[in-house]
Design a protein around this motif. Structure first.
Motif, PDB file in Angstrom:
ATOM      1  N   LEU A 194       0.827  -1.206   0.000  1.00 28.94           N
ATOM      2  CA  LEU A 194       0.000   0.000   0.000  1.00 28.94           C
ATOM      3  C   LEU A 194       0.863   1.259   0.000  1.00 28.94           C
ATOM      4  CD1 LEU A 194      -2.867  -0.823   2.529  1.00 28.94           C
ATOM      5  CD2 LEU A 194      -2.787  -1.210   0.054  1.00 28.94           C
ATOM      6  N   TYR A 195       0.465   2.200  -0.843  1.00 30.46           N
ATOM      7  CA  TYR A 195       1.054   3.528  -0.902  1.00 30.46           C
ATOM      8  C   TYR A 195      -0.020   4.553  -0.570  1.00 30.46           C
ATOM      9  CZ  TYR A 195       5.184   1.777  -3.450  1.00 30.46           C
ATOM     10  OH  TYR A 195       6.332   1.120  -3.827  1.00 30.46           O
ATOM     11  N   ARG A 196       0.321   5.519   0.264  1.00 36.27           N
ATOM     12  CA  ARG A 196      -0.632   6.572   0.622  1.00 36.27           C
ATOM     13  C   ARG A 196      -0.524   7.723  -0.364  1.00 36.27           C
ATOM     14  NH1 ARG A 196       0.220   9.539   6.268  1.00 36.27           N
ATOM     15  NH2 ARG A 196       1.967  10.364   5.073  1.00 36.27           N
ATOM     16  N   GLU A 197      -1.678   8.207  -0.826  1.00 35.69           N
ATOM     17  CA  GLU A 197      -1.714   9.356  -1.727  1.00 35.69           C
ATOM     18  C   GLU A 197      -2.742  10.365  -1.212  1.00 35.69           C
ATOM     19  OE1 GLU A 197      -1.581   9.412  -6.389  1.00 35.69           O
ATOM     20  OE2 GLU A 197      -3.700   9.314  -5.794  1.00 35.69           O
ATOM     21  N   PHE A 198      -2.369  11.643  -1.225  1.00 34.72           N
ATOM     22  CA  PHE A 198      -3.289  12.703  -0.854  1.00 34.72           C
ATOM     23  C   PHE A 198      -3.930  13.279  -2.117  1.00 34.72           C
ATOM     24  CE2 PHE A 198      -0.359  12.608   2.727  1.00 34.72           C
ATOM     25  CZ  PHE A 198      -1.223  12.673   3.803  1.00 34.72           C
ATOM     26  N   GLN A 199      -5.238  13.425  -2.070  1.00 35.86           N
ATOM     27  CA  GLN A 199      -5.962  14.090  -3.150  1.00 35.86           C
ATOM     28  C   GLN A 199      -6.799  15.217  -2.559  1.00 35.86           C
ATOM     29  OE1 GLN A 199      -7.991  11.627  -6.034  1.00 35.86           O
ATOM     30  NE2 GLN A 199      -6.605   9.916  -5.681  1.00 35.86           N
ATOM     31  N   ARG A 200      -7.080  16.207  -3.389  1.00 32.30           N
ATOM     32  CA  ARG A 200      -7.799  17.391  -2.943  1.00 32.30           C
ATOM     33  C   ARG A 200      -9.300  17.180  -3.139  1.00 32.30           C
ATOM     34  NH1 ARG A 200      -5.320  22.524  -5.533  1.00 32.30           N
ATOM     35  NH2 ARG A 200      -6.446  21.780  -7.352  1.00 32.30           N
ATOM     36  N   VAL A 201     -10.063  17.372  -2.076  1.00 36.60           N
ATOM     37  CA  VAL A 201     -11.518  17.194  -2.105  1.00 36.60           C
ATOM     38  C   VAL A 201     -12.156  18.488  -1.613  1.00 36.60           C
ATOM     39  CG1 VAL A 201     -13.455  15.892  -1.150  1.00 36.60           C
ATOM     40  CG2 VAL A 201     -11.332  14.700  -1.761  1.00 36.60           C
ATOM     41  N   ALA A 202     -13.154  18.974  -2.341  1.00 35.64           N
ATOM     42  CA  ALA A 202     -13.727  20.284  -2.035  1.00 35.64           C
ATOM     43  C   ALA A 202     -14.378  20.321  -0.656  1.00 35.64           C
ATOM     44  CB  ALA A 202     -14.735  20.673  -3.113  1.00 35.64           C
ATOM     45  N   SER A 203     -15.248  19.381  -0.356  1.00 34.00           N
ATOM     46  CA  SER A 203     -15.955  19.366   0.935  1.00 34.00           C
ATOM     47  C   SER A 203     -15.946  17.943   1.480  1.00 34.00           C
ATOM     48  CB  SER A 203     -17.395  19.868   0.770  1.00 34.00           C
ATOM     49  OG  SER A 203     -17.416  21.196   0.293  1.00 34.00           O
ATOM     50  N   PRO A 204     -14.820  17.503   2.043  1.00 35.93           N
ATOM     51  CA  PRO A 204     -14.697  16.097   2.440  1.00 35.93           C
ATOM     52  C   PRO A 204     -15.574  15.724   3.624  1.00 35.93           C
ATOM     53  CG  PRO A 204     -12.794  17.344   3.195  1.00 35.93           C
ATOM     54  CD  PRO A 204     -13.599  18.269   2.323  1.00 35.93           C
ATOM     55  N   THR A 205     -16.044  14.484   3.602  1.00 38.98           N
ATOM     56  CA  THR A 205     -16.758  13.879   4.715  1.00 38.98           C
ATOM     57  C   THR A 205     -15.870  12.795   5.303  1.00 38.98           C
ATOM     58  OG1 THR A 205     -18.893  14.278   3.659  1.00 38.98           O
ATOM     59  CG2 THR A 205     -18.824  12.618   5.408  1.00 38.98           C
ATOM     60  N   PRO A 206     -15.584  12.811   6.610  1.00 36.25           N
ATOM     61  CA  PRO A 206     -14.692  11.790   7.196  1.00 36.25           C
ATOM     62  C   PRO A 206     -15.133  10.380   6.819  1.00 36.25           C
ATOM     63  CG  PRO A 206     -15.175  13.487   8.807  1.00 36.25           C
ATOM     64  CD  PRO A 206     -16.070  13.770   7.624  1.00 36.25           C
ATOM     65  N   GLY A 207     -14.172   9.600   6.368  1.00 37.63           N
ATOM     66  CA  GLY A 207     -14.447   8.212   6.016  1.00 37.63           C
ATOM     67  C   GLY A 207     -14.990   8.052   4.621  1.00 37.63           C
ATOM     68  N   LEU A 208     -16.116   8.671   4.312  1.00 40.30           N
ATOM     69  CA  LEU A 208     -16.754   8.499   3.009  1.00 40.30           C
ATOM     70  C   LEU A 208     -15.898   9.063   1.872  1.00 40.30           C
ATOM     71  CD1 LEU A 208     -20.549   9.217   3.611  1.00 40.30           C
ATOM     72  CD2 LEU A 208     -19.476   7.048   3.007  1.00 40.30           C
ATOM     73  N   SER A 209     -15.257  10.196   2.092  1.00 38.19           N
ATOM     74  CA  SER A 209     -14.442  10.793   1.034  1.00 38.19           C
ATOM     75  C   SER A 209     -13.287   9.882   0.658  1.00 38.19           C
ATOM     76  CB  SER A 209     -13.926  12.163   1.469  1.00 38.19           C
ATOM     77  OG  SER A 209     -14.988  13.083   1.597  1.00 38.19           O
TER      78      SER A 209
END
Length: 306
Positions: free
Chosen positions: A102-117
């Motif tokens: 597994l590799y961790r990647e950050f992506q930009r989300v306008a209005s994130p919801t914990p877990g679901l995003s």
């Protein structure tokens, strides 16, 4: 400074990891008292939970959890006018000398919801072309996820979701833990059926041994390239190079003797490079040159020098 440079700097400054607490006794008790109703893949889920419990101690069982970011992260489609949003971590699959990890990647989300995003990112896939996901679009019921309770989160799968492999389940455990900012076990539901709680496997068994957080894939850079990530590397030495140039060196991680990944960071002077696209490669140190063990693990990012 370009918009992407600023995003990278903010991500470098603001996004960190939370070390998990010791919940071994709690996990044992929960696994002994909680029983699913027998999904077709329930045996594999139960086995994963048991392996994690038997093998784990503090940092080895806990997911590589990111604190909820307070700054913007990398964008799937970088644009100076795009809504900056917030950085959301998701864990994707990449090939290593030790097999898929597994590799961790950050992506930009306008209005994130914990877990679901994070689950949504697992479905939509990674930005980095070196990564893949084992969760195709439509795998999750994105209209529902439970809040953490006693260290457990419930995730609902669609009827058409694939039967998950152990690594696919670990994608979810690590991604959901990062989304809520705490180490969690996950109970998977499909219709009326549910699995046993699935805990994170030891980090050195499931995560790639070097993992870049910054820069993001395709990031525009100035004269200085800020680099940040986590690694488990011999004597804390983390070599780097820029492919096709004579630029190379090494970073020093904060440790190497523990059974987990340790943070590293540093700046690379790229002012001598001509405009163009370059590939930064960061890897674990392998003094034997592959003669002993499977060889070095690497992670890479393409960056653009304007």
């Amino acid at each position: 400074m370009s918009t992407d440079d600023e995003l990278g700097r903010l991500l470098h400054d603001a996004v960190a990891d939370v070390e998990p607490t010791d919940r071994l006794g709690e996990l044992r008790a929960r696994t002994a008292t909680t029983r699913g109703t027998g999904l077709r893949w329930g045996a594999a889920l139960a086995a994963a939970a048991v392996v994690a419990i038997v093998a784990g101690v503090v940092a080895t069982t806990g997911p590589d959890v990111a604190r909820e970011p307070v700054a913007t992260g990398p964008s799937r489609t970088p644009s100076p006018t795009a809504d900056a949003g917030r950085a959301v971590a998701a864990y994707f699959v990449g090939e290593t000398p030790r097999g898929p990890r597994l590799y961790r990647e950050f992506q930009r989300v306008a209005s994130p919801t914990p877990g679901l995003s994070g689950l949504e990112l697992l479905e939509s896939g990674p930005v980095d072309p070196d990564y893949t996901t084992e969760w195709p679009a439509g795998s999750f019921r994105l209209d529902r996820i439970s809040d953490p309770e006693d260290g457990t989160v419930h995730v609902w799968l669609s009827q058409g979701a694939p039967s998950p492999s152990e690594l696919a389940m670990q994608q979810v455990v690590h991604t959901v833990s990062a989304g809520f900012g705490e180490p969690l076990t996950v109970v998977f539901h499909r219709g009326a059926e549910q699995s046993e709680p699935v805990a994170a496997l030891p980090q050195l068994e499931v995560l790639a041994l070097v993992n870049l957080s910054d820069p993001s894939e395709g990031q525009m850079v100035g004269d200085v390239l800020a680099v940040e990530g986590r690694a488990s590397s011999f004597e804390a030495n983390v070599p780097w190079r820029i492919e096709g140039t004579d630029l190379s060196g090494s970073f020093t991680a904060e440790g190497w003797t523990g059974a987990r990944l340790f943070p590293f960071s540093g700046d690379v002077d790229v002012s001598s490079l001509d405009p163009g696209t370059y590939t930064l490669i960061v890897e674990t140190d392998d003094p034997s040159g592959g003669a002993e063990g499977p060889g070095a693990t690497s992670d890479s990012r393409t960056v653009v020098v304007p």
